[in-house]
Motif scaffolding. Structure first.
Motif, PDB file in Angstrom:
ATOM      1  N   MET A  28     -37.724  -6.550 -33.975  1.00 34.69           N
ATOM      2  CA  MET A  28     -38.242  -7.260 -35.154  1.00 34.69           C
ATOM      3  C   MET A  28     -38.937  -8.556 -34.738  1.00 34.69           C
ATOM      4  O   MET A  28     -38.465  -9.238 -33.835  1.00 34.69           O
ATOM      5  CB  MET A  28     -37.072  -7.580 -36.100  1.00 34.69           C
ATOM      6  CG  MET A  28     -37.535  -8.081 -37.439  1.00 34.69           C
ATOM      7  SD  MET A  28     -36.132  -8.562 -38.456  1.00 34.69           S
ATOM      8  CE  MET A  28     -36.860  -9.880 -39.386  1.00 34.69           C
ATOM      9  N   GLU A  29     -40.078  -8.863 -35.380  1.00 37.44           N
ATOM     10  CA  GLU A  29     -40.773 -10.084 -35.002  1.00 37.44           C
ATOM     11  C   GLU A  29     -40.132 -11.312 -35.668  1.00 37.44           C
ATOM     12  O   GLU A  29     -39.329 -11.187 -36.595  1.00 37.44           O
ATOM     13  CB  GLU A  29     -42.259  -9.981 -35.330  1.00 37.44           C
ATOM     14  CG  GLU A  29     -42.559  -9.631 -36.751  1.00 37.44           C
ATOM     15  CD  GLU A  29     -44.054  -9.389 -36.990  1.00 37.44           C
ATOM     16  OE1 GLU A  29     -44.391  -9.033 -38.127  1.00 37.44           O
ATOM     17  OE2 GLU A  29     -44.859  -9.573 -36.062  1.00 37.44           O
ATOM     18  N   ARG A  30     -40.492 -12.468 -35.133  1.00 40.59           N
ATOM     19  CA  ARG A  30     -39.989 -13.728 -35.693  1.00 40.59           C
ATOM     20  C   ARG A  30     -40.281 -13.749 -37.197  1.00 40.59           C
ATOM     21  O   ARG A  30     -41.391 -13.417 -37.619  1.00 40.59           O
ATOM     22  CB  ARG A  30     -40.715 -14.874 -34.976  1.00 40.59           C
ATOM     23  CG  ARG A  30     -39.988 -16.175 -35.006  1.00 40.59           C
ATOM     24  CD  ARG A  30     -40.578 -17.131 -33.982  1.00 40.59           C
ATOM     25  NE  ARG A  30     -40.194 -18.467 -34.369  1.00 40.59           N
ATOM     26  CZ  ARG A  30     -40.975 -19.307 -35.039  1.00 40.59           C
ATOM     27  NH1 ARG A  30     -42.199 -18.980 -35.342  1.00 40.59           N
ATOM     28  NH2 ARG A  30     -40.511 -20.485 -35.385  1.00 40.59           N
ATOM     29  N   PRO A  31     -39.313 -14.142 -38.019  1.00 41.54           N
ATOM     30  CA  PRO A  31     -39.453 -13.849 -39.459  1.00 41.54           C
ATOM     31  C   PRO A  31     -40.340 -14.784 -40.271  1.00 41.54           C
ATOM     32  O   PRO A  31     -40.521 -14.558 -41.469  1.00 41.54           O
ATOM     33  CB  PRO A  31     -38.012 -13.938 -39.967  1.00 41.54           C
ATOM     34  CG  PRO A  31     -37.318 -14.828 -39.015  1.00 41.54           C
ATOM     35  CD  PRO A  31     -37.969 -14.633 -37.672  1.00 41.54           C
ATOM     36  N   ILE A  32     -40.932 -15.793 -39.663  1.00 44.61           N
ATOM     37  CA  ILE A  32     -41.742 -16.713 -40.498  1.00 44.61           C
ATOM     38  C   ILE A  32     -43.053 -16.052 -40.925  1.00 44.61           C
ATOM     39  O   ILE A  32     -43.681 -15.335 -40.145  1.00 44.61           O
ATOM     40  CB  ILE A  32     -42.023 -18.042 -39.761  1.00 44.61           C
ATOM     41  CG1 ILE A  32     -42.696 -19.028 -40.718  1.00 44.61           C
ATOM     42  CG2 ILE A  32     -42.842 -17.833 -38.488  1.00 44.61           C
ATOM     43  CD1 ILE A  32     -42.647 -20.453 -40.259  1.00 44.61           C
ATOM     44  N   GLN A  33     -43.433 -16.254 -42.171  1.00 44.62           N
ATOM     45  CA  GLN A  33     -44.738 -15.776 -42.635  1.00 44.62           C
ATOM     46  C   GLN A  33     -45.232 -16.584 -43.834  1.00 44.62           C
ATOM     47  O   GLN A  33     -44.443 -17.194 -44.559  1.00 44.62           O
ATOM     48  CB  GLN A  33     -44.722 -14.286 -42.978  1.00 44.62           C
ATOM     49  CG  GLN A  33     -43.957 -13.919 -44.214  1.00 44.62           C
ATOM     50  CD  GLN A  33     -44.150 -12.440 -44.560  1.00 44.62           C
ATOM     51  OE1 GLN A  33     -44.088 -11.580 -43.692  1.00 44.62           O
ATOM     52  NE2 GLN A  33     -44.370 -12.155 -45.828  1.00 44.62           N
ATOM     53  N   ALA A  34     -46.548 -16.598 -43.981  1.00 47.91           N
ATOM     54  CA  ALA A  34     -47.158 -17.242 -45.153  1.00 47.91           C
ATOM     55  C   ALA A  34     -47.671 -16.125 -46.054  1.00 47.91           C
ATOM     56  O   ALA A  34     -48.605 -15.416 -45.692  1.00 47.91           O
ATOM     57  CB  ALA A  34     -48.301 -18.149 -44.721  1.00 47.91           C
ATOM     58  N   SER A  35     -47.032 -15.968 -47.203  1.00 52.85           N
ATOM     59  CA  SER A  35     -47.512 -14.956 -48.158  1.00 52.85           C
ATOM     60  C   SER A  35     -48.581 -15.609 -49.026  1.00 52.85           C
ATOM     61  O   SER A  35     -48.368 -16.694 -49.581  1.00 52.85           O
ATOM     62  CB  SER A  35     -46.371 -14.482 -49.057  1.00 52.85           C
ATOM     63  OG  SER A  35     -45.318 -14.013 -48.263  1.00 52.85           O
ATOM     64  N   ILE A  36     -49.727 -14.955 -49.131  1.00 48.17           N
ATOM     65  CA  ILE A  36     -50.813 -15.484 -49.956  1.00 48.17           C
ATOM     66  C   ILE A  36     -50.770 -14.733 -51.285  1.00 48.17           C
ATOM     67  O   ILE A  36     -50.874 -13.501 -51.333  1.00 48.17           O
ATOM     68  CB  ILE A  36     -52.177 -15.314 -49.242  1.00 48.17           C
ATOM     69  CG1 ILE A  36     -52.110 -15.922 -47.827  1.00 48.17           C
ATOM     70  CG2 ILE A  36     -53.294 -15.941 -50.072  1.00 48.17           C
ATOM     71  CD1 ILE A  36     -51.645 -17.363 -47.728  1.00 48.17           C
ATOM     72  N   LEU A  37     -50.576 -15.483 -52.358  1.00 48.20           N
ATOM     73  CA  LEU A  37     -50.213 -14.904 -53.641  1.00 48.20           C
ATOM     74  C   LEU A  37     -51.457 -14.711 -54.517  1.00 48.20           C
ATOM     75  O   LEU A  37     -51.927 -15.630 -55.188  1.00 48.20           O
ATOM     76  CB  LEU A  37     -49.184 -15.802 -54.330  1.00 48.20           C
ATOM     77  CG  LEU A  37     -47.990 -16.191 -53.432  1.00 48.20           C
ATOM     78  CD1 LEU A  37     -47.101 -17.221 -54.100  1.00 48.20           C
ATOM     79  CD2 LEU A  37     -47.178 -14.951 -53.049  1.00 48.20           C
ATOM     80  N   THR A  38     -51.980 -13.499 -54.473  1.00 48.98           N
ATOM     81  CA  THR A  38     -53.255 -13.189 -55.126  1.00 48.98           C
ATOM     82  C   THR A  38     -53.219 -13.507 -56.622  1.00 48.98           C
ATOM     83  O   THR A  38     -54.169 -14.088 -57.174  1.00 48.98           O
ATOM     84  CB  THR A  38     -53.583 -11.701 -54.897  1.00 48.98           C
ATOM     85  OG1 THR A  38     -53.652 -11.510 -53.481  1.00 48.98           O
ATOM     86  CG2 THR A  38     -54.897 -11.299 -55.526  1.00 48.98           C
TER      87      THR A  38
END
Ligand SMILES: Cc1ncc(COP(=O)(O)O)c(C=O)c1O
Length: 374
Positions: free
Chosen positions: A1-11
């Motif tokens: 599993m990759e490092r869990p940080i992410q930026a979700s861009i909320l359409t």
């Protein structure tokens, strides 16, 4: 599993914010400002949410070309114009409008046009539109009034369409000089007898100076659901919503005793037994290192993920991790979802703890943070 940080861009939130601009400035067209990689959100990533705009305004010609690649056929404006004469060929090929804010840019354009036949110039005049930028008091970019009138005449002699633009220094704050009113007076005097569209309003002016909307407004930060003033409540009352959710997970938990210290520099000392959650997010992701102890973070409840708790940072932010006090929340543990900023924690709130504004944090999201469009 990759490092869990992410930026979700909320359409949906981007759409909501764009619609709100439309409702406030319903007689104006909208240049959606997507410079600085759409304020850190990613140009490709915001496209679905903003494609109902009338035009996109940005800085780099390569980003303008990217927009064309994505499929945007409408207006594109280079807010700082060209940085070298040869960029004009690309502007022509890709139908990109340019700002002229300095006489050097006007010279490049004249040289470029003078090397053409009359017929070629006619084709150019149908493909490129010029926005002259007046320095009305901000004293950053912009022509002075004499240069402005001279450029206008020259451009009209080339039969180019010429529009008018200026930028406010203090639309987000009352009582500072130059005021919106003083800049408007300077601008109005210069352009009063000139034909062409007019654009002056950034987000703060869209929100709080409705007499500045004119033909085109130029909102940036409000589209991303952050505040021009840095005070989140200022925009929440309008129903603007965050376009980015910066999320990660708790990757370890430490049980500490009274007197134990946390992290580099031992900046935080436990005053009783505490539980500390270690979150996979640090300054190398764009989370500000300077935030003080006590910055808000939202952690979801493992038993019921739609619910969650506000917890606080303790100790120093390190390159890849922050530490939060989870003592009072037994259901938080390794794997719990964390929101660093977004729908529960306004980016402006985190920015305030770092003595800055949401603009800076959003733009500083590191390339290693994966952006996911939702
Ligand atoms: C010329 C110009 N117009 C509009 C904007 C959008 O400003 P804001 O993000 O405050 O809405 C900017 C951003 O700095 C700008 O430089």
């Amino acid at each position: 599993m990759e490092r869990p940080i992410q930026a979700s861009i909320l359409t949906e939130n981007l759409k909501n914010n764009l619609n709100f601009v439309r409702s406030l400035a319903n007689d104006s067209k909208i240049w959606s400002v997507i410079k600085a990689n759409a304020y850190g959100h990613g140009i490709r990533e915001v496209y679905a949410g903003l494609k109902e705009t009338d035009g996109f305004a940005l800085l780099d010609i390569k980003d303008a070309c990217l927009l064309r690649e994505i499929g945007w056929a409408g207006p594109v404006l280079l807010l700082e114009g060209i940085f070298a004469k040869d960029e004009l060929n690309e502007c022509y090929e890709k139908n990109i409008d340019i700002v002229i804010h300095h006489s050097q840019q006007m010279s490049w354009l004249s040289q470029w046009l003078n090397a053409m036949t009359f017929d070629q110039q006619t084709v150019v005049s149908q493909k490129i539109c010029i926005w002259l930028k007046l320095n009305s008091g901000m004293n950053r970019l912009g022509l002075n009034s004499q240069e402005y009138l001279l450029c206008f005449k020259k451009l009209r002699d080339y039969r180019l369409k010429v529009n008018h633009l200026t930028h406010f220094a203090n639309a987000d704050e009352i009582g500072l000089e130059p005021s919106v009113e003083s800049q408007m007076n300077v601008f109005a005097k210069v352009i009063e007898d000139l034909s062409g569209d007019v654009s002056t309003a950034n987000s703060a002016a869209v929100l709080w100076h409705h007499n500045t909307h004119f033909d085109w407004v130029r909102p940036g930060i409000m589209l991303y659901g952050a505040s021009p003033t840095g005070i989140s409540e200022d925009i929440q009352i309008f129903g603007l919503k965050p376009a980015m959710n910066l999320s990660s997970k708790i990757i370890s938990v430490q049980d500490l005793n009274e007197g134990d210290r946390v992290g580099y520099g031992g900046q935080y000392t436990a005053t009783s037994k505490i539980r500390v959650g270690i979150v996979a997010c640090g300054y190398a992701d764009g989370y500000p290192r300077v935030v003080s102890n006590g910055t808000q973070v939202w952690v979801s409840n493992s038993n019921s993920p739609s619910l969650g708790f506000y917890v606080k940072t303790i100790g120093r932010v390190s390159m890849d991790m922050i530490t939060v006090d989870i003592t009072n929340h037994k259901t938080i543990g390794v794997g719990s979802d964390v929101e660093l900023w977004g729908e529960h924690v306004p980016v402006d709130t985190v920015a305030k703890c770092a003595n800055t504004v949401g603009y800076e944090l959003l733009c500083a999201i590191a390339p290693r943070v994966k952006r996911v469009v939702v």
